[in-house]
Design an enzyme around this catalytic site. Structure first.
Site, short mmCIF file in Angstrom:
data_model
loop_
_atom_site.label_atom_id
_atom_site.label_comp_id
_atom_site.label_asym_id
_atom_site.label_seq_id
_atom_site.Cartn_x
_atom_site.Cartn_y
_atom_site.Cartn_z
CG ASP A 177 16.60 -22.81 -15.73
OD1 ASP A 177 16.92 -23.53 -15.35
OD2 ASP A 177 16.61 -22.04 -16.70
CE LYS A 185 21.06 -22.39 -14.63
NZ LYS A 185 19.96 -22.33 -15.18
CE1 TYR A 190 17.92 -14.38 -16.57
CE2 TYR A 190 20.73 -15.85 -16.91
CZ TYR A 190 19.48 -14.94 -17.56
OH TYR A 190 19.74 -14.19 -18.78
CD GLU A 205 15.44 -14.95 -11.71
OE1 GLU A 205 14.82 -15.99 -10.36
OE2 GLU A 205 16.55 -14.93 -12.12
CB ALA A 262 17.52 -27.01 -15.27
CG ASN A 263 22.38 -25.95 -18.42
OD1 ASN A 263 21.86 -26.75 -18.30
ND2 ASN A 263 23.56 -25.36 -18.02
NE ARG A 273 24.23 -19.92 -19.87
CZ ARG A 273 23.33 -20.26 -19.78
NH1 ARG A 273 22.43 -19.58 -19.94
NH2 ARG A 273 22.35 -21.24 -18.72
CG HIS A 278 15.08 -19.45 -12.26
ND1 HIS A 278 14.33 -19.01 -13.22
CD2 HIS A 278 16.22 -19.57 -13.05
CE1 HIS A 278 14.88 -18.53 -14.74
NE2 HIS A 278 16.41 -18.97 -14.70
CB VAL A 306 3.63 -21.33 -18.70
CG1 VAL A 306 3.10 -21.56 -20.20
CG2 VAL A 306 4.21 -22.26 -18.13
CG LEU A 307 8.26 -16.30 -16.62
CD1 LEU A 307 9.17 -16.95 -15.96
CD2 LEU A 307 9.30 -14.73 -17.60
CG ASP A 358 -0.55 -16.16 -24.91
OD1 ASP A 358 0.91 -16.38 -24.46
OD2 ASP A 358 -0.93 -15.31 -24.17
CB VAL A 364 11.34 -23.30 -22.71
CG1 VAL A 364 12.09 -22.42 -22.57
CG2 VAL A 364 11.50 -23.84 -24.08
CB ALA A 365 8.58 -23.63 -17.59
#
Length: 371
Positions: free
Chosen positions: A270, A75, A94, A118, A299-300, A15, A96, A239-240, A198, A267-268
């Site tokens: 990061d 990143k 980003y 983020e 992680a990406n 990217r 994190h 989750v975030l 959730d 997916v969490a």
């Protein structure tokens, strides 16, 4: 303002911080844009495209970090990058930070001002700069999970959609936000049986109504998560907690009760990952097996579809990049409380409360800096 776009150096990251169209928006307003040579070439954004948009192509990242007033990336800066940042320089990318003490300390020592995509918010309580990558990651999580279920990847050999006369695969999604809903949409599209958990009853009600009962919804507790993962072929952690480290929702002991050869996609990752056994992997080596369960913890993730991701990200970040370039970061943040929420580090101070609490730093309220 001088805006710099370096080439990303994280493993398998193709990217780029801005598309040529985004660069043109800046140069037409009189800003100078420097783009590192071949920053976007791998995904079809060539140096000639950037030059046509008014950018200067520079051969090395050092030129960008030494001359740019604002560095726009994708990143988090790697060690060789955050060591090049300097006091008074603005970094927009980003970050994190919560699970990454080394990067946090590096940014503090640099003296730069760092705004994290983020943690920028909107008037609806959403995260507009995280949302496009969450959409991509949510959709990719099912694609990656389906691939990992194949025997060649260590999976149990299940086709998520099944075939006539054969039961479909079972997918559990933990978290009903942007990632979770996009994962659910893809899994349902493949014909899988999908359960989403959730802790917001209102959100569960909304999803139940939207998908007309095709998506099973459950209130998330330790027991309901355990019951779901025991029978799942694919579990997606979505989750975030904005700015903070992700909570650990599946312990090693719970993992031992899953079906051997089933798959976890975190997916969490990061933000540190939401499974106890998660550790970050790369596109070069994306999976490992722990307790007989295949783990995909890249992680990406959106970097796998870097062209789509870059276009979606620039669409979201461009208004903020323009505001920062036109007004300067202090006035831009003062005029926009949601952009102010993106300020994580300034001149050696931690200005995001969740990051400060996660890493035991003193917290400085950004309003004291912006005024």
């Amino acid at each position: 303002m001088i805006i710099g776009i370096p080439k990303e150096i994280k493993n398998q990251e193709y990217r780029v911080g801005l598309t040529p169209a985004g660069v043109k928006e800046l140069t037409q307003r009189g800003h100078q844009v420097m783009v590192q040579k071949d920053a976007g070439s791998a995904i079809g954004f060539f140096d000639l495209n950037y030059q046509a948009a008014g950018a200067e192509i520079v051969p090395e990242a050092e030129t960008i970090f030494s001359k740019a007033d604002m560095v726009v990336k994708v990143k988090e800066p790697q060690p060789e990058e955050y060591r090049r940042l300097r006091p008074g320089q603005l970094l927009f990318t980003y970050l994190h930070l919560a699970p990454d003490p080394d990067q946090t300390e590096g940014l503090i020592q640099s003296g730069c001002t760092a705004i994290a995509y983020e943690t920028v918010t909107d008037e609806h309580g959403g995260l507009p700069l995280l949302a496009p990558m969450s959409e991509v990651a949510g959709r990719l999580s099912v694609q990656a999970g389906a691939r990992c279920l194949e025997k060649s990847m260590g999976g149990r050999g299940v086709l998520l959609g099944g075939v006539p006369g054969v039961e479909s695969g079972h997918v559990t999604i933990i978290g009903g936000g942007v990632v979770g809903e996009n994962a659910a949409r893809m899994a349902l599209g493949l014909g899988a049986e999908v359960t989403l958990l959730d802790r917001s009853v209102a959100r569960l009600r909304e999803l139940d109504h939207r998908y007309q009962g095709r998506l099973k919804t459950l209130y998330s507790t330790t027991e309901s998560v355990l019951q779901c993962i025991r029978r799942s072929d694919l579990v997606i952690g979505a989750v975030l907690v904005p700015g903070a480290a992700a909570p650990k929702l599946i312990s090693r002991e719970m993992l031992k009760q899953m079906i051997p050869g089933s798959v976890l996609v975190d997916v969490a990752i990061d933000q540190g990952g939401c499974f106890e056994t998660s550790r970050a992997t790369t596109h070069d080596n994306p999976v490992y097996i722990e307790e007989g369960i295949v783990h995909y913890c890249v992680a990406n993730m959106p970097g796998a579809v870097a062209r789509t991701s870059t276009l979606a990200l620039t669409n979201a970040t461009m208004p903020f990049v323009l505001a920062l370039a036109e007004k300067g970061w202090q006035h831009a943040l003062k005029d926009d409380k949601h952009l102010m929420n993106g300020l994580n580090i300034h001149a050696g101070q931690v200005t995001n409360q969740a990051v400060a609490e996660s890493l035991s730093y003193a917290y400085t309220n950004p309003t004291k800096i912006v005024g």
